[in-house]
Design an enzyme around this catalytic site. Structure first.
Site, PDB file in Angstrom:
ATOM      1  N   GLY A 175      24.195  56.598  53.798  1.00 30.40           N
ATOM      2  CA  GLY A 175      24.246  55.923  55.089  1.00 30.40           C
ATOM      3  C   GLY A 175      25.539  56.252  55.803  1.00 30.40           C
ATOM      4  N   GLU A 176      25.532  56.047  57.118  1.00 29.53           N
ATOM      5  CA  GLU A 176      26.705  56.332  57.927  1.00 29.53           C
ATOM      6  C   GLU A 176      27.010  55.147  58.824  1.00 29.53           C
ATOM      7  OE1 GLU A 176      26.996  60.256  59.704  1.00 29.53           O
ATOM      8  OE2 GLU A 176      25.217  60.871  58.587  1.00 29.53           O
ATOM      9  N   GLY A 177      28.288  54.932  59.086  1.00 30.93           N
ATOM     10  CA  GLY A 177      28.729  53.871  59.970  1.00 30.93           C
ATOM     11  C   GLY A 177      29.878  54.345  60.826  1.00 30.93           C
ATOM     12  N   VAL A 181      28.584  56.449  53.275  1.00 30.39           N
ATOM     13  CA  VAL A 181      28.358  56.251  51.849  1.00 30.39           C
ATOM     14  C   VAL A 181      27.523  57.425  51.365  1.00 30.39           C
ATOM     15  CG1 VAL A 181      27.385  54.771  50.055  1.00 30.39           C
ATOM     16  CG2 VAL A 181      28.436  53.739  52.078  1.00 30.39           C
ATOM     17  N   LYS A 218      31.820  55.223  48.806  1.00 28.91           N
ATOM     18  CA  LYS A 218      32.013  54.725  50.164  1.00 28.91           C
ATOM     19  C   LYS A 218      33.370  55.207  50.655  1.00 28.91           C
ATOM     20  CE  LYS A 218      31.456  50.288  50.701  1.00 28.91           C
ATOM     21  NZ  LYS A 218      31.567  48.833  51.035  1.00 28.91           N
ATOM     22  N   ASP A 254      29.988  36.228  51.771  1.00 30.78           N
ATOM     23  CA  ASP A 254      29.096  37.027  52.610  1.00 30.78           C
ATOM     24  C   ASP A 254      27.799  37.346  51.879  1.00 30.78           C
ATOM     25  OD1 ASP A 254      28.526  38.158  55.085  1.00 30.78           O
ATOM     26  OD2 ASP A 254      29.288  40.126  54.527  1.00 30.78           O
TER      27      ASP A 254
END
Length: 341
Positions: A18-20, A25, A40, A141
């Site tokens: 995944g990308e942010g 990651v 990450k 969280d």
């Protein structure tokens, strides 16, 4: 930025998970121990990183690594290593072949009642270990995207970037002045005060998650005190009672320990074996299992409080639970809302 085929020390990058806005990651192969890992990254030059934000976020990234590394538990994602290269940090973790609860519910809708209860029990077992640690950790969280399900359906709690530890005298604000956490799953005391949180704050969040697993709806979008059975009739009175006790506005009326809530859920049903996640291409109904009736303890079930209008706290305010790909707060839970160091 890590690329497929590149190496990071003994780790060979094999895919992008995944990308942010602050990094990505990746899936990697540990060439020394011959196992898959997830890595990450946090980059100073990431597109979403402000000029002065990196040092603060790097501190929280290290906090996530240090806190999560304290636990060796079957229902907590293991942390193996923190690699610090100055302008880039890498957190090497257990690779979980599966999906998070947010993705599972998006594919399948509400889960089978017994399956939802089993997942909640496993999350509570993880939290029991967290809360009993000498550091006196509170996760802060707990939400569907922070619970991973293995291919066999085993729940694993992840993302300790917002964790509170005993050394903190109180809960500090993050960058931008937001409270840490995700509003749709935060306890009332986490939303309304800066006071030191107790373990029962996490149990409220578990109640929100369990309500959503059972109904497919967000508890905080309902009238206060709405039982799951109001949206799904097959939820038995005993399970309503457990969920609503966890969701009590008065923290003194909730379960005080994760083990206490887990025992209450175990008393309702035998523990089924984990079920595989649906294979690619299967519809929602393909992986559904027949539900066994849960038993109900004696006594009346709680009824929803009368009056009041449904609460609608937006997901965007420190949320990170929106749809449409991996958001910064998904990969880095403290990126929206922040956490005290």
């Amino acid at each position: 930025m890590l690329q497929i085929g590149q190496t990071l020390g003994k780790y060979r990058i094999e895919g992008i998970i995944g990308e942010g806005a602050f990094g990505q990651v990746v899936k990697a192969w540990d060439t020394s121990l011959k196992r898959l890992v997830a890595i990450k990254e946090l980059r100073r030059d990431a597109p979403g990183m402000g000029s002065t934000a990196f040092d603060e976020y790097a501190g929280r990234f290290r906090r996530e690594a240090q806190v999560q590394a304290q636990f060796n538990h079957p229902h907590i994602v293991h942390v193996y290593e923190l690699i610090d290269q100055g302008d880039t940090l890498y957190l090497v973790m257990e690779y979980v072949e599966g999906k998070d609860l947010r993705e599972v519910m998006a594919e399948r809708g509400p889960l089978a009642v017994d399956e939802a209860v089993r997942i909640a029990v496993e999350v509570l077992e993880a939290l029991a270990a967290v809360h009993e640690h000498p550091l006196d950790v509170v996760h802060r969280d707990v939400k569907p995207s922070n619970v991973l399900l293995t291919a066999r359906g085993q729940a694993k709690l992840s993302d300790f970037g917002l964790a509170q530890v005993a050394a903190e005298s109180g809960r500090s604000m993050g960058a931008g002045g937001h409270h840490p956490g995700t509003p749709l799953y935060m306890s009332p005391e986490q939303e309304r005060t800066r006071a030191y949180l107790k373990a029962r704050s996490d149990l409220y969040s578990v109640g929100c998650v369990l309500f959503e697993l059972l109904t497919g709806e967000l508890y905080k979008r309902q009238e206060e005190g709405t039982p799951p059975s109001a949206l799904r009739t097959e939820v038995p009175p005993g399970l309503d009672a457990v969920v609503l006790k966890a969701l009590a506005e008065d923290e003194r009326a909730r379960y005080q320990r994760a083990g206490e809530m887990a025992a209450a859920l175990r008393a309702l049903t035998p523990s089924p074996a984990p079920s595989p996640l649906p294979r690619a291409g299967e519809g929602r109904g393909a992986a559904a299992r027949p539900e066994r009736p849960l038993t109900s303890p004696p006594g009346p079930s709680p009824s929803p409080r009368s009056g009041g209008s449904p609460r609608s706290r937006g997901e965007g305010e420190g949320g990170g639970e929106g749809k449409g790909g991996l958001l910064p707060s998904r990969l880095f839970p403290w990126a929206v809302g922040g956490a005290g160091l």
